[in-house]
Each structure stands twice: as structure tokens, then as C-alpha cells.
Write an enzyme that holds these catalytic residues in place. Structure first.
Site, short mmCIF file in Angstrom:
data_model
loop_
_atom_site.label_atom_id
_atom_site.label_comp_id
_atom_site.label_asym_id
_atom_site.label_seq_id
_atom_site.Cartn_x
_atom_site.Cartn_y
_atom_site.Cartn_z
N SER A 52 0.77 -1.33 0.01
CA SER A 52 0.01 0.08 0.06
C SER A 52 0.88 1.17 0.16
CB SER A 52 -0.82 0.02 1.08
OG SER A 52 -0.13 0.12 2.40
N LYS A 173 1.01 4.60 7.04
CA LYS A 173 0.63 5.17 6.03
C LYS A 173 1.13 6.55 6.28
CE LYS A 173 -2.43 2.02 4.99
NZ LYS A 173 -2.65 1.15 3.71
#
Length: 399
Positions: A52, A173
Site C-alpha cells: 500500500s 501510512k
């Protein structure tokens, strides 16, 4: 080494010499204590398990996370097995902690504030009682369940019903929105406070490719593009292949004479935060605007705005919430506004078409933040075809 240094030696008489076993035990205890203090207050090691954050971070990158950057978080669940997160080693269900003692959220002073676009490690924010309620009394549970795809539901239910904040899964993230920001995505482009947001230089984006041969890329082409594989779609007469590519890779594909175009995910997606596609027909590429809560800020509440902040009000800031028709009651009092008690953040992966992030589960509270991703200390590549160590990534600072 003498652990109980405060005890006086007995006057007179010979001192009993420690056995080798006792010396090894004392040394092991000392090492565990020191390592635990370092892990808790200075830095901790993590491994990247998914793509991701490609290509900023790669699968099997091993990195150190600085806890002193934002200030180390005091453990909220202090009774725990050393070096384990939530389950004991070599087990799948045995808890590695006890909730007999629970401390409130506190954080020591750090060297810097959280800045927009920092890469941050945090505890997964959806392991709370609202999302996982089995009682059937929680409206939020039904909203989320009704509007999630099977894949998204499977991801959410992979966690247990409830864990303390500091014992939930760790995710990484990029913090694209800090407290007080307004986030929007239009045609795949991120906007923060009405201005173009950060675009990672080596980020991956999904593209559809129709090759001149009608076949997927061969091994050499995939290696040149830095790919691990694509998958075919369409009919035999109009076959195309979907690949996650960087901008440089797109330019190379065009040189080969293949047809390539973006693969925007503009369709309405179930499971997109706040979980109500009838009111908010959004997707990964068409999203918002959403206001990120800031400590001390006040928002006006109605039944349209409430879905965005329900979990904040109930689960993160521990209020009683009830909705009767168009009226909202917090802690038994009717209200049309709410003032936030904590700062919140908006996280997104650099590989934005292949990332489950704030677009799916909303805001990350400040008490969930672990630290700032600092440096890659080891990295390797592994597929069913080959294995090699990525020497060039050793001791690379994360930006």
C-alpha cells in the site's frame, strides 16, 4: 552484575559466589529490561507486509520507527509479555497482555510536531466496540455492515472484537491531512484545504495496458518495469491487462508502442467512509470534502454530518450518543454542536489504488499514533521466482 544494588552486603563472612546459571539469568533480565525501555521510549522495529506504500516503502522493508519524534506514548496496557503486541509468540489466540491495569493516554514531549505528509506508524483505529458490536444495539455496526463489500468486511472482521488501543494492529501510512485540514479527492488527485496535495514521486497507480502482442508483459519487461505481475481482463478480442505503474514506467510502456490509459476507480464503493453510499456516493478517486477534527474545534451537528463523527464522539472520546428522529443527544442532553477533545489525522497510502486507509475507516486519533517512520535498516525481495537483498535500500531515510 547485581540487580538489587540497593541491598547492603552482609558484614563479615565470605560472599557467596553466583553460579553461571544465575549470572546468565541476571544478564537476560537486564537485557530484556533495557530492550523494553528502548522499544517503549526511543524506537521500535517494524516490517512492511503489503504494497500500500509502494514505491516509497516496499514489501519486506525493515525499518526503525522513531518514538521520540512526536514524544513516546506512555503504555496504556502496562502488564504485557515483552516484545509481543497482542498475542503470545507461536500462538494465534492467547493474549500477551492483561487489562487488569489500564492507564489513560499520555505522551512525553517530543522533538517535533506531526507535519503534513509524514510517514507514520499507528494502531489500527477500527478495533473498537462500535464497529465490532455483536449485540445488535449499535447503529454504527449496522451501517458499516450493510454497506461494506465482502472483502472489506473480511478485512474488518480479521481483528478480534476489542483490544486496548496500544494492543491493536500496527499500520503505516502517510499523514496527508493534519488536524483542522479539509480533505478532498477529485479524479484521483488529492486536495488539502483546496490546494493540490502531496504526490509521492515514485508512487504506483493502476493502469490498463493493451499490448501489441495481445499478451501480458514477459519476464524481462516486468523486470524493467519493476513489476511482480499483472492480471488479464476483458474478452479475447479486446484483452487488456491491469498493472500498477510509476510515471517513469508509463513512459517506458509508451515507448514500446503499447496502448495505456489510467484505470480510475470512480465508481461508488460500498465500505467507503462514512459508510452511507446513498448520501455519500464516493470512491477512492472521488471523495470528500471531509473536515479532519482538531482539538478544541466545534462542528455543527445534524443527521447528515453525524456519520462522519459518530465514532469520534462515542468510541474515541467516550460519550453517550442517542439519535431520536432529527434530534441528537450527547450524554443525555440535546445538542446541535460538538467540540473535539483530541486531534485527529487523515492517513493515505502512496499506492492509492491499492490502499485501505482513511477513505475506508476515517480519522486516526492522536492516542493511536506510535511514531514516525525513520530509516530502512534491511530489505529483501522475494517471489516464487527469485530472492535477493536490496542493498541499495539499507540505511535509507524515509521521506
Amino acid at each position: 552484575m547485581k540487580l538489587f544494588f540497593w541491598k547492603r552486603k552482609t558484614a563479615g563472612g565470605p560472599q557467596k559466589k553466583k553460579s553461571k546459571v544465575r549470572e546468565w539469568i541476571d544478564a537476560a533480565i537486564f537485557a530484556v529490561v533495557v530492550a523494553t525501555l528502548i522499544r517503549t521510549f526511543l524506537f521500535e522495529a517494524f516490517m512492511i507486509p503489503s504494497g500500500s506504500m509502494e514505491r516509497t516503502l516496499l514489501i519486506h522493508d525493515y525499518l526503525f520507527v522513531s518514538k521520540i519524534s512526536y514524544g513516546p506514548r506512555i503504555p496504556m496496557t502496562p502488564l504485557a509479555f515483552p516484545f509481543a503486541n497482542h498475542t503470545l509468540p507461536f500462538t494465534k489466540t492467547t493474549k500477551a497482555y492483561s487489562t487488569a491495569i489500564q492507564w489513560p493516554y499520555r505522551r512525553l514531549p517530543g522533538f517535533s510536531d506531526i507535519e503534513r505528509n509524514d510517514v507514520i506508524v499507528f494502531n489500527y483505529p477500527c478495533g473498537d466496540t462500535a464497529l465490532y458490536s455483536k449485540s445488535g444495539d449499535d447503529a454504527d455496526y449496522y451501517v458499516m455492515k450493510r454497506n461494506m463489500t465482502p472483502d472489506t468486511l473480511k478485512m474488518f472482521y480479521s481483528d478480534p472484537i476489542y483490544r486496548p488501543v496500544d494492543k491493536r494492529e500496527t499500520w503505516i501510512k502517510r499523514c496527508v491531512g493534519i488536524s483542522g485540514d479539509t480533505i478532498m479527492v477529485a479524479d484521483g488527485q488529492l486536495f488539502v484545504n483546496g490546494k493540490s496535495g502531496f504526490e509521492p514521486p515514485n508512487a504506483l497507480t493502476s493502469y490498463r495496458v493493451k499490448t501489441r502482442s495481445g499478451k501480458p508483459f514477459n519476464d524481462k519487461q516486468e523486470k524493467d518495469l519493476g513489476l511482480s505481475g499483472g492480471y488479464g481482463l476483458g474478452t479475447d478480442s479486446s484483452r487488456y491487462y491491469t498493472y500498477d505503474l510509476t510515471k517513469e514506467a508509463v513512459a517506458l510502456v509508451k515507448k514500446w508502442g503499447d496502448t495505456i490509459y489510467a484505470d480510475p476507480k470512480i465508481q461508488t464503493r460500498k465500505g467507503i467512509f462514512p459508510g452511507d453510499p446513498d448520501k455519500y456516493a464516493w470512491s477512492e478517486d472521488v471523495y470528500g470534502p471531509v473536515y479532519v477534527p482538531k482539538k478544541g474545534a466545534t462542528v455543527q451537528l445534524d443527521t447528515c454530518v453525524l456519520p462522519f463523527y459518530r465514532r469520534v464522539i462515542v468510541n474515541y472520546e467516550h460519550n453517550q450518543l442517542e439519535v431520536k428522529g432529527d434530534k441528537i443527544f450527547i450524554n443525555g442532553r440535546e445538542t446541535k454542536a460538538y467540540t473535539f477533545k483530541m486531534n485527529y489525522y487523515w492517513m493515505m497510502g502512496d499506492n492509492r489504488h491499492q490502499s485501505i486507509d482513511s477513505r475506508f475507516w476515517g480519522f486516526v486519533p492522536e492516542d493511536h499514533l506510535i511514531g514516525k517512520a525513520w530509516v530502512i535498516w534491511f530489505s529483501f525481495h522475494k517471489t516464487y521466482k527469485d530472492f535477493y537483498i536490496r542493498w541499495s535500500r539499507f540505511f535509507t531515510l524515509i521521506k
